[in-house]
Design a protein around this motif. Structure first.
Motif, mmCIF file in Angstrom:
data_model
loop_
_atom_site.group_PDB
_atom_site.id
_atom_site.type_symbol
_atom_site.label_atom_id
_atom_site.label_comp_id
_atom_site.label_asym_id
_atom_site.label_seq_id
_atom_site.Cartn_x
_atom_site.Cartn_y
_atom_site.Cartn_z
ATOM 1 N N UNK A 77 -42.101 -52.439 77.415
ATOM 2 C CA UNK A 77 -41.483 -53.225 76.357
ATOM 3 C C UNK A 77 -42.571 -53.566 75.333
ATOM 4 N N UNK A 78 -42.253 -53.348 74.068
ATOM 5 C CA UNK A 78 -43.207 -53.582 72.973
ATOM 6 C C UNK A 78 -44.540 -52.883 73.238
ATOM 7 N N UNK A 79 -44.441 -51.617 73.629
ATOM 8 C CA UNK A 79 -45.603 -50.755 73.879
ATOM 9 C C UNK A 79 -46.547 -51.335 74.934
ATOM 10 N N UNK A 80 -45.958 -52.009 75.914
ATOM 11 C CA UNK A 80 -46.734 -52.574 77.016
ATOM 12 C C UNK A 80 -47.234 -53.979 76.758
ATOM 13 N N UNK A 81 -46.943 -54.540 75.590
ATOM 14 C CA UNK A 81 -47.414 -55.883 75.257
ATOM 15 C C UNK A 81 -46.511 -56.989 75.783
ATOM 16 N N UNK A 82 -45.388 -56.638 76.372
ATOM 17 C CA UNK A 82 -44.484 -57.610 77.007
ATOM 18 C C UNK A 82 -44.415 -57.236 78.480
ATOM 19 N N UNK A 83 -44.969 -58.072 79.358
ATOM 20 C CA UNK A 83 -44.947 -57.751 80.785
ATOM 21 C C UNK A 83 -43.524 -57.613 81.326
ATOM 22 N N UNK A 84 -43.361 -56.680 82.249
ATOM 23 C CA UNK A 84 -42.063 -56.415 82.866
ATOM 24 C C UNK A 84 -42.140 -56.852 84.319
#
Length: 134
Positions: A82-89
């Motif tokens: 999410x958001x090129x990896x800038x939002x942790x999943x």
């Protein structure tokens, strides 16, 4: 936790109403897919308060990514960014062996209103969905 007074409760209700409006706008907005692979998914974002929120404490909001399979054959999501990896999943459910109409629910650790891009990876390829910021 934040204790609320008379005015704070209205602020929380306004925030929850804003989240509902954002969720509805996201559902109505078609995510634009940029991929050359042949699988299809529908992406929705939601932000919902936990059901046990009371007037004495601020509601805890859970942000989720809902991925619906639109594929006739079974497919599994192997990775989500999410958001090129800038939002942790966080954790998720139902993302393996997805049949047509199966919904995978994935917890995201950022504000659902700030999501601009979701990239799903399956064994067939990588799919990137872009959302217009509103």
């Amino acid at each position: 936790m934040l204790k609320t007074g008379g005015g704070d409760l209205e602020e929380i209700r306004g925030f929850i109403s804003e989240i509902k409006d954002t969720e509805q706008a996201t559902v109505e907005q078609a995510a634009q897919e940029t991929s050359s692979a042949n699988e299809q998914f529908e992406i929705r974002l939601s932000a919902k308060p936990l059901p046990d929120a009371t007037a004495h404490y601020a509601a805890t909001i859970i942000n989720r990514l809902e991925v619906t399979s639109l594929n006739d054959t079974s497919t599994s999501i192997t990775s989500v960014k999410v958001n090129r990896g800038n939002c942790p999943v966080g954790g998720g459910e139902n993302y393996k062996n997805m049949q047509y109409g199966t919904v995978a629910e994935i917890i995201i650790r950022c504000d659902a209103r700030q999501v601009r891009e979701v990239t799903l990876t399956t064994s067939s390829g990588e799919y990137t969905y872009n959302f217009n910021g509103q």
